[in-house]
Design a protein around this motif. Structure first.
Motif, PDB file in Angstrom:
ATOM      1  N   MET A   1       0.839  -1.204   0.000  1.00 47.37           N
ATOM      2  CA  MET A   1       0.000   0.000   0.000  1.00 47.37           C
ATOM      3  C   MET A   1       0.873   1.252   0.000  1.00 47.37           C
ATOM      4  N   ASP A   2       1.952   1.213   0.763  1.00 42.92           N
ATOM      5  CA  ASP A   2       2.876   2.347   0.777  1.00 42.92           C
ATOM      6  C   ASP A   2       3.539   2.540  -0.586  1.00 42.92           C
ATOM      7  N   LEU A   3       3.835   1.419  -1.256  1.00 44.85           N
ATOM      8  CA  LEU A   3       4.447   1.496  -2.581  1.00 44.85           C
ATOM      9  C   LEU A   3       3.526   2.189  -3.572  1.00 44.85           C
ATOM     10  N   VAL A   4       2.253   1.791  -3.568  1.00 45.31           N
ATOM     11  CA  VAL A   4       1.288   2.431  -4.468  1.00 45.31           C
ATOM     12  C   VAL A   4       1.222   3.933  -4.207  1.00 45.31           C
ATOM     13  N   LYS A   5       1.188   4.275  -2.935  1.00 46.57           N
ATOM     14  CA  LYS A   5       1.134   5.690  -2.556  1.00 46.57           C
ATOM     15  C   LYS A   5       2.380   6.431  -3.005  1.00 46.57           C
ATOM     16  N   ASP A   6       3.556   5.829  -2.802  1.00 46.69           N
ATOM     17  CA  ASP A   6       4.816   6.471  -3.179  1.00 46.69           C
ATOM     18  C   ASP A   6       4.932   6.656  -4.695  1.00 46.69           C
ATOM     19  N   VAL A   7       4.504   5.630  -5.453  1.00 53.60           N
ATOM     20  CA  VAL A   7       4.581   5.722  -6.909  1.00 53.60           C
ATOM     21  C   VAL A   7       3.641   6.805  -7.434  1.00 53.60           C
ATOM     22  N   LYS A   8       2.476   6.909  -6.842  1.00 49.85           N
ATOM     23  CA  LYS A   8       1.548   7.961  -7.249  1.00 49.85           C
ATOM     24  C   LYS A   8       2.105   9.340  -6.903  1.00 49.85           C
ATOM     25  N   ASN A   9       2.705   9.462  -5.723  1.00 51.50           N
ATOM     26  CA  ASN A   9       3.300  10.746  -5.321  1.00 51.50           C
ATOM     27  C   ASN A   9       4.481  11.112  -6.211  1.00 51.50           C
ATOM     28  N   SER A  10       5.261  10.123  -6.621  1.00 49.28           N
ATOM     29  CA  SER A  10       6.418  10.398  -7.465  1.00 49.28           C
ATOM     30  C   SER A  10       5.993  10.883  -8.840  1.00 49.28           C
ATOM     31  N   PHE A  11       4.789  10.496  -9.278  1.00 55.02           N
ATOM     32  CA  PHE A  11       4.277  10.997 -10.553  1.00 55.02           C
ATOM     33  C   PHE A  11       4.050  12.508 -10.473  1.00 55.02           C
ATOM     34  N   VAL A  12       3.443  12.921  -9.383  1.00 57.63           N
ATOM     35  CA  VAL A  12       3.198  14.350  -9.185  1.00 57.63           C
ATOM     36  C   VAL A  12       4.530  15.093  -9.115  1.00 57.63           C
ATOM     37  N   ASN A  13       5.468  14.553  -8.357  1.00 59.77           N
ATOM     38  CA  ASN A  13       6.770  15.193  -8.209  1.00 59.77           C
ATOM     39  C   ASN A  13       7.533  15.212  -9.524  1.00 59.77           C
TER      40      ASN A  13
END
Length: 273
Positions: A141-153
């Protein structure tokens, strides 16, 4: 149905045995002759797979195509592992699975193995299983969140770079770079889920082998059976305890086996056996 009147692993449910096995094997001629039915569990042992789909309208989900948390075999032994729709491929560990051939590289067989080996002492081993599931699924779940956040960044970085250099960024190339980064992270996570689940089987076998509980600091701890089960099966009506002291005098103990046999034959001379 855990915690309800239909819980197949509940304490006091004789069909589940002393350690709460929720599995009820597929019927054969005996069940048909006796008549009746078992409750059908949700985490059925012969489940081929189950999954949870997750979609949203944010930019990252749109770019990746949504997510699926895939769990090969029964939910009671699997680890729900995330993938996204636009991945180029999924690992062979999640593709190589068939009931007719055992495969130690397969996530399906890893889950089947854990499910079956935990039934050695399920009321104990299920804690080890859920601990691993919680840890790996939480990490996913943390991975999904991190990958989505990295898209924004990544989008912010791309825009800042374009503005600073006054050059146009190739959106297609940017997307491919992001997709590759996300895919590598998801593949690494899937590999960890598979190897960790296989390792758990060995740990469970070692920890609960031969009816004991084996911990590093406390080996071969005998925990016996639950009190309710002992009472239900008539344990108290069993034979008397084994005597701690043999019922032989010192003279008998001093004789050889041959001497004892001769004496026995003499005492029973003329009798038929």
């Amino acid at each position: 149905y855990q915690g309800t009147q239909f819980d197949l692993a509940a304490e006091g449910n004789m069909a589940g045995g002393p350690f709460g096995n929720p599995d009820r094997n597929h019927e054969s001629m005996n069940e048909k002759e006796v008549g009746g039915n078992w409750e059908r569990s949700i985490g059925l042992y012969r489940t081929s797979d189950s999954y949870v789909c997750r979609s949203s309208d944010d930019d990252a989900s749109t770019a990746l195509g949504g997510f699926i948390f895939f769990g090969p075999a029964s939910a009671l032994g699997t680890v729900y592992t995330p993938f996204f729709v636009n991945m180029e491929d999924i690992p062979t560990t999640f593709r190589s699975a068939h009931h007719s051939q055992f495969d130690r590289t397969s996530m399906f067989w890893a889950a089947v193995y854990v499910h079956n080996i935990s039934n050695l002492k399920r009321s104990y081993a299920i804690k080890d299983v859920t601990d691993l599931q919680d840890r790996l699924e939480g990490k996913s779940m943390d991975l999904v969140k991190d990958v989505k956040n990295s898209f924004v960044n990544y989008e912010m970085l791309k825009k800042a770079t374009s503005k600073a250099t006054n050059l146009r960024t190739d959106d297609a190339t940017s997307y491919k770079i992001y997709l590759k980064m996300a895919q590598d992270a998801f593949l690494q996570n899937a590999a960890e889920c598979t190897t960790s689940l296989w390792s758990l089987s060995d740990k469970i076998l070692f920890k609960y082998a031969s009816g004991y509980v084996n911990e590093p600091a406390h080996m071969s701890v005998s925990v016996g059976y639950p009190k309710w089960w002992l009472e239900a099966v008539g344990f108290k009506d069993g034979p008397p305890p084994v005597p701690h002291k043999p019922k032989f005098d010192d003279e008998a103990l001093s004789k050889t086996g041959k001497a004892v046999m001769k004496e026995y034959m003499k005492q029973n001379e003329g009798q038929e056996f």
